[in-house]
Enzyme design. Sequence first.
Site, PDB file in Angstrom:
ATOM      1  CD  GLU A 173     -56.777 -36.770   2.766  1.00  0.00           C
ATOM      2  OE1 GLU A 173     -56.941 -36.433   3.845  1.00  0.00           O
ATOM      3  OE2 GLU A 173     -56.167 -36.554   2.043  1.00  0.00           O
ATOM      4  CD  GLU A 292     -58.837 -37.381  -1.376  1.00  0.00           C
ATOM      5  OE1 GLU A 292     -59.594 -36.257  -0.385  1.00  0.00           O
ATOM      6  OE2 GLU A 292     -58.665 -38.177  -1.095  1.00  0.00           O
TER       7      GLU A 292
HETATM    8  O1  AHR Z   1     -62.777 -36.723  -0.145  1.00  0.00           O
HETATM    9  C1  AHR Z   1     -63.685 -36.787   1.000  1.00  0.00           C
HETATM   10  C2  AHR Z   1     -61.974 -36.156   2.131  1.00  0.00           C
HETATM   11  O2  AHR Z   1     -60.905 -35.075   2.132  1.00  0.00           O
HETATM   12  C3  AHR Z   1     -61.760 -37.161   2.289  1.00  0.00           C
HETATM   13  O3  AHR Z   1     -62.153 -37.909   2.218  1.00  0.00           O
HETATM   14  C4  AHR Z   1     -60.089 -37.397   2.251  1.00  0.00           C
HETATM   15  O4  AHR Z   1     -58.768 -38.171   2.166  1.00  0.00           O
HETATM   16  C5  AHR Z   1     -59.802 -35.886   2.553  1.00  0.00           C
HETATM   17  O5  AHR Z   1     -59.252 -35.429   3.841  1.00  0.00           O
END
Ligand code: AHR
Length: 503
Positions: A173, A292
């Site tokens: 990210e 994610e």
């Molecule tokens: O999964 C939780 C968080 O969400 C992770 O650390 C990040 O990559 C995202 O913003």
Amino acid sequence: MKTATMTIDKAFQISAIDPRIYGSFIEHLGRAVYGGIYEPGHPKANAQGFRTDVIDLIKKLGVPVVRYPGGNFVSGFDWEDSIGPRDQRRHRLDLAWFTTETNEVGLHEFVDWCKQAGTEPMYAINLGTRGVDAARSIVEYANHKGGSYWSDLRIKNGAKEPFGIKLWCLGNEMDGPWQIGGKTAYEYGRIAKEAAKVMKWVDPSIELVACGSSHLDMPTFGDWELTMLNECYEHVDYVSLHRYYGNRDNNLPKYLARSLDMESFIHTVVAICDAVGGKKHSKKRLNLSFDEWNVWYHSNEQDQEVWKRDKWNRALPLLEDIYNFEDALLVGSLLISFLRNADRVKIACMAQLVNVIAPIMTRNGGGAWAQTIYWPLMQASKYGRGTALRVMVDSPVYACADYDNIPELDSTATLQDDGSLSIFAVNRSQKDPITLKADLRSFSGLEKYEHSVLHHDDIKAVNTEENPDNVKPVALKGGVLDNGRLEVVIPPLSWNVIHLKAD
Ligand code: AHR
């Protein structure tokens, strides 16, 4: 009664399904590692301190790949802190989650744990505070056979054989203002390219994931992908997508339609990848790593309280969402969306795996249990292997704030390598059962089927340590399979798996 028709023809195939779409994620965050997979002294812990009750639940879940060690955590992480004698490892402040990282579990321990849990690591490198040098050294440490400084150090630390980590994430990210060492798209594209080059020079067999936007609503979404891919397109294999959902305004029809948002996100990123590839006259086609995804909103306020009380402590109880039945329905639809896009989505990681926005919960010193969202992932991973099929579905539709024509029956099908057929379906309707009439005449010999249903009369029902089976799939009888035509009733608000096979 309402009816939906479905035509499934074995000739209409989307793609082979990459099993890694059923992946997950363990970050050094909250109680994911400490108190989740690792709790020395727990009655179910093995000699290495790994909880075997958690390993059993993970094996049953069937996650072929686990992303690690972050997440936001990785952007401030020095991987060298996580190797060597445990009692000499540094304790460091983790600025991503305002906690103290003790490094008790590091690279060797995680690789061992993966073997025990029947999964493969997907390792993220730090492109926040680190760069090209750390990127090449960790690949040398993990994957080079020996005879160099870093590979010999691995051997000295007890691992004669290389870890052979195949899949690597180039940071996390990096567009997010919350990211330690965040970057502009151009800065990130440059560092991703240079890191990718040296990593593949050390081990040409590895695959690399470049960071897409943190989520679809980032103001830079689109431009970020175009700019960074312009720099690193030829050097990477996948682009990442991240997206979390929540029923914040308690609007169920709208919430259950959020998988349409995910599909449009996927289509847009595919279009951007192909546009950059086209512009570059490239023969290479990038695929997607949706590394994610999940529901995440239940625990947001609680986290603020934890930080007020306990900032910088170890293993804080953060992001401990307790999932209810409606979350499991949305998760079912999100999985169906991955299957419908199996030609381009090759990796997907439910974020995360244990305690932190997770399908599995544990109590320190106590039990481990499956949350509601465990079941659709588990069943999709078990029955959704092989080939994704392009099915024709005609379903009643509804409209809500965001979309017109939302199918009440969200469904797709897969052909397993053993010739069996799986139909996945979510009935989004709150009150109407839907008769599903499926035409399967292109398949010969499918003579029996099992229909499993996840339903609860209370849409907010949850599983707990005391009542772990409150929301759990059950077998449903009563349909008819005759001469290649299947007729089954799909109950309102339900996740369904219909598995058909030869007698
Ligand atoms: O999964 C939780 C968080 O969400 C992770 O650390 C990040 O990559 C995202 O913003």
